[in-house]
Each structure stands twice: as structure tokens, then as C-alpha cells.
Write a protein that holds these residues in place. Sequence first.
Motif, PDB file in Angstrom:
ATOM      1  N   GLU A 256       0.813  -1.214   0.000  1.00  0.00           N
ATOM      2  CA  GLU A 256       0.000   0.000   0.000  1.00  0.00           C
ATOM      3  C   GLU A 256       0.847   1.264   0.000  1.00  0.00           C
ATOM      4  OE1 GLU A 256      -3.628   0.163   2.319  1.00  0.00           O
ATOM      5  OE2 GLU A 256      -3.510  -2.002   2.681  1.00  0.00           O
ATOM      6  N   VAL A 257       2.022   1.215   0.621  1.00  0.00           N
ATOM      7  CA  VAL A 257       2.929   2.372   0.563  1.00  0.00           C
ATOM      8  C   VAL A 257       3.368   2.595  -0.881  1.00  0.00           C
ATOM      9  CG1 VAL A 257       5.148   3.316   1.299  1.00  0.00           C
ATOM     10  CG2 VAL A 257       3.717   2.094   2.946  1.00  0.00           C
ATOM     11  N   ARG A 258       3.712   1.509  -1.563  1.00  0.00           N
ATOM     12  CA  ARG A 258       4.135   1.611  -2.971  1.00  0.00           C
ATOM     13  C   ARG A 258       3.029   2.257  -3.815  1.00  0.00           C
ATOM     14  NH1 ARG A 258       4.243  -3.875  -5.870  1.00  0.00           N
ATOM     15  NH2 ARG A 258       2.152  -3.207  -6.448  1.00  0.00           N
ATOM     16  N   GLU A 259       1.799   1.830  -3.598  1.00  0.00           N
ATOM     17  CA  GLU A 259       0.677   2.388  -4.360  1.00  0.00           C
ATOM     18  C   GLU A 259       0.449   3.868  -4.014  1.00  0.00           C
ATOM     19  OE1 GLU A 259      -2.807  -0.098  -5.648  1.00  0.00           O
ATOM     20  OE2 GLU A 259      -3.744   1.019  -4.017  1.00  0.00           O
ATOM     21  N   SER A 260       0.643   4.220  -2.745  1.00  0.00           N
ATOM     22  CA  SER A 260       0.494   5.611  -2.320  1.00  0.00           C
ATOM     23  C   SER A 260       1.534   6.503  -2.990  1.00  0.00           C
ATOM     24  CB  SER A 260       0.618   5.721  -0.799  1.00  0.00           C
ATOM     25  OG  SER A 260      -0.377   4.961  -0.162  1.00  0.00           O
ATOM     26  N   VAL A 261       2.741   5.997  -3.124  1.00  0.00           N
ATOM     27  CA  VAL A 261       3.804   6.756  -3.796  1.00  0.00           C
ATOM     28  C   VAL A 261       3.443   6.959  -5.271  1.00  0.00           C
ATOM     29  CG1 VAL A 261       6.234   6.704  -4.497  1.00  0.00           C
ATOM     30  CG2 VAL A 261       5.596   6.071  -2.156  1.00  0.00           C
ATOM     31  N   GLU A 262       2.809   5.957  -5.876  1.00  0.00           N
ATOM     32  CA  GLU A 262       2.344   6.117  -7.267  1.00  0.00           C
ATOM     33  C   GLU A 262       1.332   7.258  -7.376  1.00  0.00           C
ATOM     34  OE1 GLU A 262       0.732   2.333  -8.395  1.00  0.00           O
ATOM     35  OE2 GLU A 262       2.670   1.309  -8.315  1.00  0.00           O
ATOM     36  N   VAL A 263       0.437   7.353  -6.392  1.00  0.00           N
ATOM     37  CA  VAL A 263      -0.557   8.439  -6.381  1.00  0.00           C
ATOM     38  C   VAL A 263       0.144   9.784  -6.222  1.00  0.00           C
ATOM     39  CG1 VAL A 263      -2.499   9.433  -5.085  1.00  0.00           C
ATOM     40  CG2 VAL A 263      -2.425   6.966  -5.530  1.00  0.00           C
ATOM     41  N   LEU A 264       1.129   9.842  -5.325  1.00  0.00           N
ATOM     42  CA  LEU A 264       1.874  11.081  -5.109  1.00  0.00           C
ATOM     43  C   LEU A 264       2.723  11.463  -6.314  1.00  0.00           C
ATOM     44  CD1 LEU A 264       2.834  10.311  -1.435  1.00  0.00           C
ATOM     45  CD2 LEU A 264       1.602  12.378  -2.150  1.00  0.00           C
ATOM     46  N   ALA A 265       3.003  10.488  -7.168  1.00  0.00           N
ATOM     47  CA  ALA A 265       3.769  10.753  -8.395  1.00  0.00           C
ATOM     48  C   ALA A 265       2.850  11.111  -9.567  1.00  0.00           C
ATOM     49  CB  ALA A 265       4.615   9.534  -8.748  1.00  0.00           C
ATOM     50  N   GLY A 266       1.555  11.287  -9.273  1.00  0.00           N
ATOM     51  CA  GLY A 266       0.619  11.690 -10.329  1.00  0.00           C
ATOM     52  C   GLY A 266      -0.083  10.543 -11.017  1.00  0.00           C
ATOM     53  N   GLY A 267       0.157   9.290 -10.548  1.00  0.00           N
ATOM     54  CA  GLY A 267      -0.505   8.133 -11.144  1.00  0.00           C
ATOM     55  C   GLY A 267      -1.418   7.462 -10.136  1.00  0.00           C
ATOM     56  N   GLY A 268      -1.355   6.122 -10.099  1.00  0.00           N
ATOM     57  CA  GLY A 268      -2.126   5.363  -9.120  1.00  0.00           C
ATOM     58  C   GLY A 268      -3.545   5.067  -9.566  1.00  0.00           C
ATOM     59  N   PRO A 269      -4.217   4.174  -8.860  1.00  0.00           N
ATOM     60  CA  PRO A 269      -5.581   3.764  -9.238  1.00  0.00           C
ATOM     61  C   PRO A 269      -6.577   4.915  -9.134  1.00  0.00           C
ATOM     62  CG  PRO A 269      -4.611   2.226  -7.651  1.00  0.00           C
ATOM     63  CD  PRO A 269      -3.725   3.419  -7.697  1.00  0.00           C
ATOM     64  N   ARG A 270      -7.529   4.921 -10.039  1.00  0.00           N
ATOM     65  CA  ARG A 270      -8.506   6.011 -10.129  1.00  0.00           C
ATOM     66  C   ARG A 270      -9.272   6.222  -8.825  1.00  0.00           C
ATOM     67  NH1 ARG A 270     -13.546   6.269 -10.268  1.00  0.00           N
ATOM     68  NH2 ARG A 270     -13.744   4.000 -10.387  1.00  0.00           N
ATOM     69  N   ASP A 271      -9.710   5.113  -8.183  1.00  0.00           N
ATOM     70  CA  ASP A 271     -10.544   5.281  -6.984  1.00  0.00           C
ATOM     71  C   ASP A 271      -9.749   5.889  -5.824  1.00  0.00           C
ATOM     72  OD1 ASP A 271      -9.053   2.941  -6.694  1.00  0.00           O
ATOM     73  OD2 ASP A 271     -10.684   1.769  -5.818  1.00  0.00           O
ATOM     74  N   VAL A 272      -8.463   5.511  -5.707  1.00  0.00           N
ATOM     75  CA  VAL A 272      -7.626   6.068  -4.641  1.00  0.00           C
ATOM     76  C   VAL A 272      -7.398   7.564  -4.876  1.00  0.00           C
ATOM     77  CG1 VAL A 272      -5.400   5.936  -3.449  1.00  0.00           C
ATOM     78  CG2 VAL A 272      -6.515   3.837  -4.236  1.00  0.00           C
ATOM     79  N   VAL A 273      -7.110   7.925  -6.120  1.00  0.00           N
ATOM     80  CA  VAL A 273      -6.895   9.342  -6.459  1.00  0.00           C
ATOM     81  C   VAL A 273      -8.173  10.139  -6.203  1.00  0.00           C
ATOM     82  CG1 VAL A 273      -6.377  10.969  -8.328  1.00  0.00           C
ATOM     83  CG2 VAL A 273      -5.115   8.807  -8.164  1.00  0.00           C
ATOM     84  N   GLU A 274      -9.305   9.607  -6.648  1.00  0.00           N
ATOM     85  CA  GLU A 274     -10.582  10.318  -6.510  1.00  0.00           C
ATOM     86  C   GLU A 274     -10.921  10.585  -5.044  1.00  0.00           C
ATOM     87  OE1 GLU A 274     -15.295   9.365  -7.215  1.00  0.00           O
ATOM     88  OE2 GLU A 274     -13.872   8.432  -8.609  1.00  0.00           O
ATOM     89  N   LEU A 275     -10.748   9.564  -4.187  1.00  0.00           N
ATOM     90  CA  LEU A 275     -11.087   9.737  -2.777  1.00  0.00           C
ATOM     91  C   LEU A 275     -10.082  10.660  -2.072  1.00  0.00           C
ATOM     92  CD1 LEU A 275     -12.995   9.158  -0.497  1.00  0.00           C
ATOM     93  CD2 LEU A 275     -11.821   6.987  -0.081  1.00  0.00           C
ATOM     94  N   THR A 276      -8.808  10.538  -2.422  1.00  0.00           N
ATOM     95  CA  THR A 276      -7.788  11.428  -1.848  1.00  0.00           C
ATOM     96  C   THR A 276      -8.098  12.884  -2.172  1.00  0.00           C
ATOM     97  OG1 THR A 276      -6.106   9.684  -2.055  1.00  0.00           O
ATOM     98  CG2 THR A 276      -5.304  11.931  -1.790  1.00  0.00           C
ATOM     99  N   VAL A 277      -8.412  13.153  -3.431  1.00  0.00           N
ATOM    100  CA  VAL A 277      -8.711  14.526  -3.867  1.00  0.00           C
ATOM    101  C   VAL A 277      -9.967  15.046  -3.176  1.00  0.00           C
ATOM    102  CG1 VAL A 277      -9.475  15.893  -5.873  1.00  0.00           C
ATOM    103  CG2 VAL A 277      -7.486  14.377  -6.059  1.00  0.00           C
ATOM    104  N   ARG A 278     -11.007  14.214  -3.109  1.00  0.00           N
ATOM    105  CA  ARG A 278     -12.277  14.670  -2.510  1.00  0.00           C
ATOM    106  C   ARG A 278     -12.101  14.971  -1.012  1.00  0.00           C
ATOM    107  NH1 ARG A 278     -17.961  14.077  -3.084  1.00  0.00           N
ATOM    108  NH2 ARG A 278     -18.768  15.540  -1.523  1.00  0.00           N
ATOM    109  N   LEU A 279     -11.394  14.101  -0.302  1.00  0.00           N
ATOM    110  CA  LEU A 279     -11.163  14.333   1.128  1.00  0.00           C
ATOM    111  C   LEU A 279     -10.285  15.568   1.349  1.00  0.00           C
ATOM    112  CD1 LEU A 279     -10.680  10.647   2.298  1.00  0.00           C
ATOM    113  CD2 LEU A 279     -12.494  12.171   3.089  1.00  0.00           C
ATOM    114  N   ALA A 280      -9.289  15.753   0.487  1.00  0.00           N
ATOM    115  CA  ALA A 280      -8.432  16.947   0.596  1.00  0.00           C
ATOM    116  C   ALA A 280      -9.253  18.214   0.403  1.00  0.00           C
ATOM    117  CB  ALA A 280      -7.300  16.879  -0.430  1.00  0.00           C
ATOM    118  N   GLU A 281     -10.151  18.208  -0.575  1.00  0.00           N
ATOM    119  CA  GLU A 281     -11.004  19.383  -0.817  1.00  0.00           C
ATOM    120  C   GLU A 281     -11.877  19.673   0.405  1.00  0.00           C
ATOM    121  OE1 GLU A 281     -11.411  18.933  -5.704  1.00  0.00           O
ATOM    122  OE2 GLU A 281     -12.961  18.087  -4.394  1.00  0.00           O
TER     123      GLU A 281
END
Length: 435
Positions: A256-281
Motif C-alpha cells: 500500500e505504501v508503494r501504491e500511495s507513492v504512485e498516487v503522489l507521483a501523479g498516477g495510481g488507481p482512479r478510486d484512490v486518487v478520486e477519494l484522496t482529492v475529494r477528502l483533501a477538498e
Amino acid sequence: MTEAFDAVDVIVHKRDRRELADAEIQWVLDAYTRGVVADEQMSALAMAVLLNGMTRREIATWTGAMIASGERMDFSGLSRPTADKHSTGGVGDKITLPLAPLVAVFGVAVPQLSGRGLGHTGGTLDKLESVAGWQASLPTEAMLRQLEDVGAVVCAAGSGLAPADKKLYALRDVTGTVEAIPLIASSIMSKKIAEGTGALVLDVKVGSGAFMKTREDASELARTMVDLGTDAGVRTVALLTDMSTPLGLTAGNALEVRESVEVLAGGGPRDVVELTVRLAEEMLEAAGRGGQDVRAALEDGRAMDVWRRMLSAQGGDPDAPLPTARHTEDVLAPADGVVTQLDAYAVGVAAWRLGAGRARKEDPVQAGAGVELHVKPGAVVRAGERMMTLHTDTPERFARAEEALQGAVFVAPEGSRPALGPVVIDRIAATDDAG
């Protein structure tokens, strides 16, 4: 000393569906923390609460009494506003990892006091401990310094926050009263309010891999917690989010850390990115910093910069390779078709059995163990194609993990349409802030 009340009277009042007075609630929690009220008496009271419920006033008083049993943190000396997120727990729920540094990019401090995993849900501290050198425990002064300098900290909560909750939590676990919504809500919110954050966003999971299996129960819990936060002066909002399918493509600590780093690098799975962005907003809005282009900070590297500084500040090496399990085994598609269902709970249990989780809080965990998903609902598969890869250091665990996955994936004939719902199901805000 003469006690103000008798424990049996308080139990009988709640057993007979009467509202407890503020003074009764304050006394019983204080007396329980002092050891005057015995475990068996508090067990009886917890069962009466489970069966008969509590009013908003009773829950608020109960929560306040748990806060009063310990110390409170104070972030008023920081130059930044504070916002926190709490998730009720799920499978593949690594959202805190990219979320904390992302919110910090916009000048909001994120004091993320996190816990360890138990059973089929993973713990944020276990995940981050797979980063070489990273330390979960921080003195308060170091935490405040890191919040001022870096803007985000993920660390273990001190034992001084709501000690009455710690004692009651262990008791609920062995008396069949874990599911009492007033006790769940007050347990979560007593720690979050004592933590001293100015704004709080709750991620209340609903579905097979969540604590709350139905939308009705999840909504009741979310509303209760939002009311508690609001009554305590914390700007609180809750999102109901889907946990019928695991979040992302991994369940397990280093995975999961590896996948989180992918999100922080601008990639990663769509659902993880979507929820991260929505919670941040939501966190930024609650902290008075709304209207930011949050997604851009993932894509241009600003959130990754904060992540690296956050790890380094706690002794972690962001460039060190993450641990990998010594053994892997694939789970193959049984037939051609479309994946219409992937049960989050089964994946969570499999990851736990592979060594990613623990049955008792003192058990060790394997950093590299877990489940890697190659397909999600909606994917077309061919018979014999890889659907999952299981990871563990102890190959004798494979059989029990595969047992947990029996029936977890449903492959329907091609042309079938899976019922794919949204990641965010609903938003529950204070009654004067509904939206």
C-alpha cells in the motif's frame, strides 16, 4: 471518599430506557477510570446502551467525560490552521498516506494521529513502518515542530488522550458491545476532539469490508459523529464511501505504501486518487482554505515533496527500497467473462492470513505480505489469467488465504454489466451546513 452515585442505579436507569443525567454520566466514566466502577458493571451499562441507545445530549456528555479523563492537545500556537481526517477502516484504505502531504501543500497543518491494524482492516502506522527507519512515536514538542516546518505528521496517539476510552474499548471487544453506535461515535470523537484539531473530515466506510455493512447504519454513525464534533466546536463533515470492493489494487503494508507513492507521483488507481482529492477538498474547505486545485498538486510533485520531508522528519528514508515478500502465488480466473464482484472483506481476511494483519494487538506483522489485485469489477478476464497475487514470507499461509478468497470474485458471462457505484456515496454535514 463518598461516591456521588451508585453504579447499579446508573445501570438500572439505562436498562429501563431512562435518559442518564449529565452528572451520572460524568461520574460513571470518572469512577470507571479510577477503578471504582468494576469491569462487570461497565459491561452491563455498555450492553444497556447497545440495546436502548442514547440521546444526542447523553452522547455529547459521555464524549466530554471521556475527553476529561485525560489530556488535551493544543495547536493554537501554530501559524497554520489544522485539519484532520478519520476513517472508520477498510481494506486497501491507504488514503492517509497521500492525503496528509497533499493537504499540507496548501498551508493547512495535518496532525494525523493514527493506529495499528486489527483483524481484516489495515493500520496506517503498520504501513508506514515498512519504510526503513520511520518512527511512529513522537514527543509532543517534535510533533508541533514538524507540523510547523513540514505541515503534516502521521504518528501514534499518546496514551494520555482519553484514557477512559482505551479502557472501555478493550471491554467492548470482549462483551459483544462493539456495535453500539453511541459508543463507537464517542470512542472516535473523544480522541479526535482531545487531539485539538480545528476541522475534521470523517470517512465513514460502508459495505462488506467496512465495520458498518449497511448505508442506514453508516449514516447513523456519521450523523452522530458530525453532531458530536459540531457540539464541541470542531468544524466536522462526513463522507460515506464505498467499501464493498477494496480501495485501489493492494491490501498489505509495503504494497500500500508503494501504491500511495504512485498516487503522489501523479498516477495510481482512479478510486484512490478520486477519494484522496475529494477528502483533501473537504479538509481544506473546513479549514477555511477551499477553492484550491488539489489534483494539480499531485500531478506536479508538490505533494511528493511534502511526503519525502514528512518521512525524513520521522527518521524514514524515502529512497530506501520497500520490503517485498519472499513468496508469491497467483489466483487465476476460473472462466472467461466479466468480473462483477470482488468482495472487500474476503480480500482483507486473505491479507490478514498472509501476515499483513494481526489477530491480537501484540502480534507482529509482515511488511511485505498482502494481496495485489490485477482486476477490479468491470474487467474482462480469460480463464487462467491472473486475478490476484498473494504475497507472504511464510508459504504455509497460502492455503488459508486462498480459503478466504473462495467465492470472493464473481465472473459472469461476457456482456454482463457489473453494478459499479460511486466511491463517495453521500456527504453528511452539520445541519446548518448541509450539502
